[in-house]
Design an enzyme around this catalytic site. Structure first.
Site, PDB file in Angstrom:
ATOM      1  N   LYS A  22       0.820  -1.213   0.000  1.00 49.56           N
ATOM      2  CA  LYS A  22       0.000   0.000   0.000  1.00 49.56           C
ATOM      3  C   LYS A  22       0.855   1.265   0.000  1.00 49.56           C
ATOM      4  CE  LYS A  22      -2.376  -1.110   3.764  1.00 49.56           C
ATOM      5  NZ  LYS A  22      -1.985  -2.484   4.121  1.00 49.56           N
ATOM      6  N   ARG A  97     -10.303   0.634   7.380  1.00 50.03           N
ATOM      7  CA  ARG A  97      -9.976  -0.759   7.690  1.00 50.03           C
ATOM      8  C   ARG A  97     -11.157  -1.503   8.294  1.00 50.03           C
ATOM      9  NH1 ARG A  97      -4.101   0.182   8.034  1.00 50.03           N
ATOM     10  NH2 ARG A  97      -3.042  -1.784   8.441  1.00 50.03           N
ATOM     11  N   ARG A 136      11.257  -6.744   5.563  1.00 50.22           N
ATOM     12  CA  ARG A 136      11.132  -5.349   5.987  1.00 50.22           C
ATOM     13  C   ARG A 136      11.572  -5.183   7.451  1.00 50.22           C
ATOM     14  NH1 ARG A 136       5.351  -2.461   5.489  1.00 50.22           N
ATOM     15  NH2 ARG A 136       4.935  -3.457   7.480  1.00 50.22           N
ATOM     16  N   ARG A 142      10.567  -2.225  12.203  1.00 57.55           N
ATOM     17  CA  ARG A 142       9.268  -1.906  12.797  1.00 57.55           C
ATOM     18  C   ARG A 142       8.909  -2.943  13.849  1.00 57.55           C
ATOM     19  NH1 ARG A 142       4.572  -0.512   8.530  1.00 57.55           N
ATOM     20  NH2 ARG A 142       3.365  -1.780   9.988  1.00 57.55           N
ATOM     21  N   ARG A 153      -1.909  -9.660  12.823  1.00 61.88           N
ATOM     22  CA  ARG A 153      -2.372  -8.647  11.856  1.00 61.88           C
ATOM     23  C   ARG A 153      -3.105  -9.310  10.685  1.00 61.88           C
ATOM     24  NH1 ARG A 153       3.252  -6.190  11.070  1.00 61.88           N
ATOM     25  NH2 ARG A 153       2.372  -5.003   9.330  1.00 61.88           N
TER      26      ARG A 153
HETATM   27  P1  ATP Z   1       1.639  -2.147   4.830  1.00 64.01           P
HETATM   28  O1  ATP Z   1       1.758  -0.666   4.995  1.00 64.01           O
HETATM   29  O2  ATP Z   1       2.927  -2.810   4.506  1.00 64.01           O
HETATM   30  O3  ATP Z   1       0.570  -2.549   3.826  1.00 64.01           O
HETATM   31  P2  ATP Z   1       0.238  -2.562   7.400  1.00 64.01           P
HETATM   32  O4  ATP Z   1      -1.106  -2.475   6.793  1.00 64.01           O
HETATM   33  O5  ATP Z   1       0.403  -3.638   8.398  1.00 64.01           O
HETATM   34  O6  ATP Z   1       1.317  -2.790   6.266  1.00 64.01           O
HETATM   35  P3  ATP Z   1       0.113   0.155   8.478  1.00 64.01           P
HETATM   36  O7  ATP Z   1      -0.985   0.528   7.535  1.00 64.01           O
HETATM   37  O8  ATP Z   1       1.293   0.999   8.563  1.00 64.01           O
HETATM   38  O9  ATP Z   1       0.712  -1.266   8.153  1.00 64.01           O
HETATM   39  O10 ATP Z   1      -0.574  -0.022   9.917  1.00 64.01           O
HETATM   40  C1  ATP Z   1       0.167  -0.395  11.059  1.00 64.01           C
HETATM   41  C2  ATP Z   1      -0.753  -0.490  12.280  1.00 64.01           C
HETATM   42  O11 ATP Z   1      -1.336   0.804  12.557  1.00 64.01           O
HETATM   43  C3  ATP Z   1      -1.962  -1.423  12.136  1.00 64.01           C
HETATM   44  O12 ATP Z   1      -1.634  -2.770  12.430  1.00 64.01           O
HETATM   45  C4  ATP Z   1      -2.941  -0.808  13.154  1.00 64.01           C
HETATM   46  O13 ATP Z   1      -2.617  -1.181  14.476  1.00 64.01           O
HETATM   47  C5  ATP Z   1      -2.694   0.678  13.027  1.00 64.01           C
HETATM   48  N1  ATP Z   1      -3.593   1.308  12.028  1.00 64.01           N
HETATM   49  C6  ATP Z   1      -3.215   1.879  10.842  1.00 64.01           C
HETATM   50  N2  ATP Z   1      -4.293   2.324  10.156  1.00 64.01           N
HETATM   51  C7  ATP Z   1      -5.375   2.033  10.931  1.00 64.01           C
HETATM   52  C8  ATP Z   1      -6.785   2.210  10.785  1.00 64.01           C
HETATM   53  N3  ATP Z   1      -7.303   2.775   9.687  1.00 64.01           N
HETATM   54  N4  ATP Z   1      -7.593   1.788  11.788  1.00 64.01           N
HETATM   55  C9  ATP Z   1      -7.090   1.217  12.880  1.00 64.01           C
HETATM   56  N5  ATP Z   1      -5.795   0.989  13.084  1.00 64.01           N
HETATM   57  C10 ATP Z   1      -4.932   1.382  12.139  1.00 64.01           C
HETATM   58 MG    MG Z   2       1.996   1.171   5.204  1.00 63.93          MG
END
Ligand code: ATP
Ligand code: MG
Length: 201
Positions: A22, A97, A136, A142, A153
């Site tokens: 993403k 989400r 990563r 991270r 996750r």
């Molecule tokens: P990537 O960016 O590689 O696709 P990812 O989806 O695990 O990976 P991030 O989008 O950076 O990573 O999110 C990291 C964490 O931040 C999530 O696991 C969650 O705890 C929190 N988070 C991020 N966005 C939201 C959201 N929209 N609602 C609730 N929690 C969130």
């Molecule tokens: Mg991200």
């Protein structure tokens, strides 16, 4: 190179499992079309780094692989959106989400006379995702990129986020891109850019 759309761009929601790319594709799209970019994960990590109250609350959830509560996320998102320049289109990376977040986003945009735009779904198999996230972990360090938290996750993604794909389908704005079909980052980008440009004609 193809000419790029000159008018106002539609908003874009980038949707996919942890590690699906993403952030990577959002950055490429934002640069190419001069759009705004909101990564909720990056916003939360900055809050944690700065030791804010929000950061302290967020850390507990992130370290456990859980989602931050919807009401908190929705407020953060709205204020970030309003801080960006208007009229260039915004990429939402990592938001919504949950169904509640999606409904709130739609309402927040409607209140401003704006639309959801288009949703781009990145489809990547779980073994590729795990491989990427563990790699990563070694590069970025991270805290939530360890095997145990990654599994949590994935489970949260399947339970709370994946069902949203159907919500976007019903909105008529879901566009899927599969790593198995495109095979490379360049192949994915080519397909994504084509769809964005046809949506913005
Ligand atoms: P990537 O960016 O590689 O696709 P990812 O989806 O695990 O990976 P991030 O989008 O950076 O990573 O999110 C990291 C964490 O931040 C999530 O696991 C969650 O705890 C929190 N988070 C991020 N966005 C939201 C959201 N929209 N609602 C609730 N929690 C969130
Ligand atoms: Mg991200």
């Amino acid at each position: 190179m193809r000419p790029r759309p000159r008018h106002e761009m539609k908003n874009i929601i980038i949707f996919g499992a942890p590690g699906s790319g993403k952030g990577t594709y959002s950055a490429e799209i934002a640069t190419r079309y001069g759009m705004g970019h909101i990564s909720t994960g990056d916003v939360l990590r900055a809050e944690i780094k700065n030791g804010t109250e929000l950061g302290k609350v967020a850390q507990g959830y992130i370290d456990n692989g859980q989602l931050i509560p919807d009401n908190l996320m929705i407020d953060i998102l709205a204020s970030k959106y309003d801080s960006l320049p208007q009229g260039r289109g915004v990429i939402f990376d990592g938001f919504p989400r949950t169904i509640a977040q999606a409904e709130a986003l739609k309402k927040m945009l409607a209140q401003r006379g704006h639309e959801l735009g288009m949703m781009i779904e990145l489809i990547v198999s779980e073994d590729v995702l795990m491989f990427r996230l563990l790699r990563r972990a070694q590069i970025e360090g991270r805290a939530d990129d360890n095997e145990e938290t990654i599994r949590k996750r994935f489970a949260v993604y399947h339970a709370q986020t994946e069902p949203l794909a159907k919500w976007f389908e019903a909105e008529g704005i879901r566009h899927t891109f599969s790593w198995d079909i495109c095979k490379t980052k360049e192949g994915m980008l080519e397909a994504i850019f084509n769809e964005i440009e046809s949506q913005n004609q």
